[in-house]
Design an enzyme around this catalytic site. Sequence first.
Site, PDB file in Angstrom:
ATOM      1  CB  ILE A 140      -0.853  -0.006   1.145  1.00 31.01           C
ATOM      2  CG1 ILE A 140      -1.979  -1.094   1.280  1.00 31.01           C
ATOM      3  CG2 ILE A 140      -1.934   1.640   1.138  1.00 31.01           C
ATOM      4  CD1 ILE A 140      -2.592  -1.159   2.626  1.00 31.01           C
ATOM      5  CG  ASP A 141       2.891   4.682  -2.619  1.00 33.92           C
ATOM      6  OD1 ASP A 141       3.868   4.977  -1.937  1.00 33.92           O
ATOM      7  OD2 ASP A 141       2.431   5.605  -3.401  1.00 33.92           O
ATOM      8  CB  THR A 142       0.065   6.238   2.181  1.00 33.26           C
ATOM      9  OG1 THR A 142       1.420   6.203   2.853  1.00 33.26           O
ATOM     10  CG2 THR A 142      -0.628   5.086   2.404  1.00 33.26           C
ATOM     11  N   GLY A 143       1.830   7.724  -0.787  1.00 32.35           N
ATOM     12  CA  GLY A 143       2.396   8.833  -1.027  1.00 32.35           C
ATOM     13  C   GLY A 143       2.024   9.268  -2.411  1.00 32.35           C
TER      14      GLY A 143
END
Length: 212
Positions: A140-143
């Site tokens: 999960i990328d939160t950028g």
Amino acid sequence: MSLESGKRSQPGSELGGKIGDDEQGYDLDLFCIPKHYADDLEKVYIPHGLIMDRTERLAREIMKGMGGHHIVALCVLKGGYKFFADLLDYIKALNRNSDKSIPMTVDFIRLKSYCNDQSTGDIKVIGGDDLSTLTGKDIIDTGKTMKTLLSLLKQYNPKMVKVARAFEYFEVVGFEVPDKFVVGYALDYNEYFRDLNHICVISETGKQKYKA
């Protein structure tokens, strides 16, 4: 709700909270704004409470969609750190208090692409650990700054990548907002405004005051 500061006007998602082009925001005097930013902002665009409520909903969507696989939550610093921390807090609460839980580890990478209110077009990877640990994992990328980052991640053959953003729009979306340069909630203008809880529209005075 991760991660670059500035203009966010890409196509929306069915999951996102859409804010119309004619949205005027809220008067600053309705909220607690640090005094040193009093002349540097035009409006509060998304109040902190609304951000948190939407983040909780995103955590539920992630839990529902990821299955029971071991995932790596990858935070893109610096703009993503607030959303990253809040989203993980909600996921951890769901892990504790529901029948379904997800094994999870975290990692960090730092990218830089903006000077003043314009993208430089040059995405710099300034920090990060050995990303080979991502091989075979669900991410999960939160950028933000996704084109460069996704290209980098593919080199390590992750099993799956899901992108969670607060104000830009891929699979898991917080808000769809018009083409305005917004700051706050860890989103910056030349490193300023990260200490602002709300998402606000920067004023021309603020742009000139903190111009690089």
